[in-house]
Design a protein around this motif. Sequence first.
Motif, PDB file in Angstrom:
ATOM      1  N   GLY A 197      50.581-130.001  19.341  1.00  0.00           N
ATOM      2  CA  GLY A 197      51.179-130.115  17.783  1.00  0.00           C
ATOM      3  C   GLY A 197      51.452-131.256  17.125  1.00  0.00           C
ATOM      4  N   ILE A 198      50.309-132.275  17.443  1.00  0.00           N
ATOM      5  CA  ILE A 198      50.704-133.548  16.846  1.00  0.00           C
ATOM      6  C   ILE A 198      49.693-133.880  15.646  1.00  0.00           C
ATOM      7  CG2 ILE A 198      51.297-134.698  19.084  1.00  0.00           C
ATOM      8  CD1 ILE A 198      48.589-136.390  18.817  1.00  0.00           C
ATOM      9  N   ASN A 199      48.855-133.272  15.292  1.00  0.00           N
ATOM     10  CA  ASN A 199      48.105-133.410  14.066  1.00  0.00           C
ATOM     11  C   ASN A 199      48.828-133.020  12.972  1.00  0.00           C
ATOM     12  OD1 ASN A 199      46.321-133.168  11.951  1.00  0.00           O
ATOM     13  ND2 ASN A 199      44.391-132.855  13.528  1.00  0.00           N
TER      14      ASN A 199
ATOM     15  N   LYS B 242      49.650-119.537  11.892  1.00  0.00           N
ATOM     16  CA  LYS B 242      49.417-119.998  13.163  1.00  0.00           C
ATOM     17  C   LYS B 242      48.892-121.315  13.625  1.00  0.00           C
ATOM     18  CE  LYS B 242      46.473-117.243  16.648  1.00  0.00           C
ATOM     19  NZ  LYS B 242      46.444-118.509  17.432  1.00  0.00           N
ATOM     20  N   SER B 243      49.888-121.821  14.618  1.00  0.00           N
ATOM     21  CA  SER B 243      49.405-123.337  15.189  1.00  0.00           C
ATOM     22  C   SER B 243      50.005-123.632  16.238  1.00  0.00           C
ATOM     23  CB  SER B 243      49.674-124.181  13.944  1.00  0.00           C
ATOM     24  OG  SER B 243      51.152-124.287  13.886  1.00  0.00           O
ATOM     25  N   PHE B 244      49.451-124.584  16.890  1.00  0.00           N
ATOM     26  CA  PHE B 244      50.432-125.013  18.300  1.00  0.00           C
ATOM     27  C   PHE B 244      51.675-125.736  17.764  1.00  0.00           C
ATOM     28  CE2 PHE B 244      46.352-124.115  20.471  1.00  0.00           C
ATOM     29  CZ  PHE B 244      46.627-123.093  20.887  1.00  0.00           C
ATOM     30  N   ALA B 245      52.655-125.343  18.073  1.00  0.00           N
ATOM     31  CA  ALA B 245      53.965-126.161  17.622  1.00  0.00           C
ATOM     32  C   ALA B 245      54.008-127.176  18.860  1.00  0.00           C
ATOM     33  CB  ALA B 245      55.414-125.351  17.863  1.00  0.00           C
ATOM     34  N   PRO B 246      54.834-128.260  18.396  1.00  0.00           N
ATOM     35  CA  PRO B 246      54.939-129.166  19.758  1.00  0.00           C
ATOM     36  C   PRO B 246      55.672-128.513  20.667  1.00  0.00           C
ATOM     37  CG  PRO B 246      55.547-130.376  17.434  1.00  0.00           C
ATOM     38  CD  PRO B 246      55.183-129.050  17.226  1.00  0.00           C
TER      39      PRO B 246
ATOM     40  N   HIS C 264      49.482-123.028  26.203  1.00  0.00           N
ATOM     41  CA  HIS C 264      48.856-123.466  24.850  1.00  0.00           C
ATOM     42  C   HIS C 264      47.460-123.687  25.323  1.00  0.00           C
ATOM     43  CE1 HIS C 264      52.458-124.898  22.496  1.00  0.00           C
ATOM     44  NE2 HIS C 264      52.541-123.558  22.731  1.00  0.00           N
ATOM     45  N   THR C 265      47.084-124.356  26.267  1.00  0.00           N
ATOM     46  CA  THR C 265      45.659-124.635  26.827  1.00  0.00           C
ATOM     47  C   THR C 265      45.049-123.199  26.948  1.00  0.00           C
ATOM     48  OG1 THR C 265      46.369-126.694  27.868  1.00  0.00           O
ATOM     49  CG2 THR C 265      44.307-125.968  28.394  1.00  0.00           C
TER      50      THR C 265
END
Length: 280
Positions: free
Chosen positions: A119-121, A133-137, A271-272
């Motif tokens: 989640g760095i972007n 929906k997204s990957f959180a850090p 997450h992967t």
Amino acid sequence: MTKILDGKIVAEKINADSAILVKKLTEKSVTPKLVIVIGTNNKSLLSYVKGLSKQAEKIGILAEIIEVSETSTNKYEEILNKLSSDPSVHGIILQTPLPDSVDAAALSALVPVDKDVDGINPASAGRLLANEKSFAPATAEAVITMLDYYNIGLSGKNVAVLGRSMIVGKPVASLLINRDATATICHSKTQNLSEITKKADILVVAIGRANLVNADYVSRGQVIVDVGINFNEDGKIVGDVDFNNVEAMTSAISPVPGGVGPVTAALLLKHTCEAALSTL
Ligand code: NAD
């Protein structure tokens, strides 16, 4: 009785879930792959990254570490662009810290959101803020995952978050608000910090100062999640919270090591797998 929030148990459960996802993927002839791009020869960071890739392989995830010796932004851009367009790569971690000469902010935006497992972007951060929906850090999510695992409710709770970084403090606050908690972000310029921390039901501490949070900051019955990883004068890993000093005051507390750290690693791998699943 204080409950110890043992992160190793939580990580085992997440890794078991990930192994099930890997099985589903391999049935469809997809092997999840994580690539970690690292630009430092810092020994402890390299050993962390190697540990993570070993853990990945144990679960059945392919893991590759790209050690970048050049210190130009262009070199990183080239690597990230290649990984972005490679369909066999499902997760990308751009490991920080990067060399000072590198434009880390520009590079963060080159990790495509669907492969941005940490989640760095800034686009991932925006989605998190919007509760989309997204990957959180992973570290921020690890805090919430720990609290959930130990059935510590969040709705309506007052949570003081110490630290305002983009990888921990701010995303933890977003995740908490998305779960109906009231989050107060505190930082190095916060006045009367102990007044705020003492009023909270839950403290999440991510400041990077060994044992800074002592009994003066804590009130009886609080829950404390310690994200900090520091080395004390004896070279031992300690958190930001003076564990021995405050443990008995709390209703639940995470240790360092063995708290948030293992959960963070497990979530990066999960997450992967999720990123790979979304390509099916
Ligand atoms: P950072 O240096 O980017 O941010 C530290 C934050 O702490 C800043 O926002 C600063 O304003 C705040 N701060 C500093 N002194 C303070 C004080 N006296 N009172 C209140 N706030 C203060 O750090 P980071 O990257 O967010 O990491 C924080 C800690 O978490 C570090 O110890 C780091 O090693 C650890 N960490 C652990 C994991 C994990 O998986 N367990 C992952 C990432 C970071």
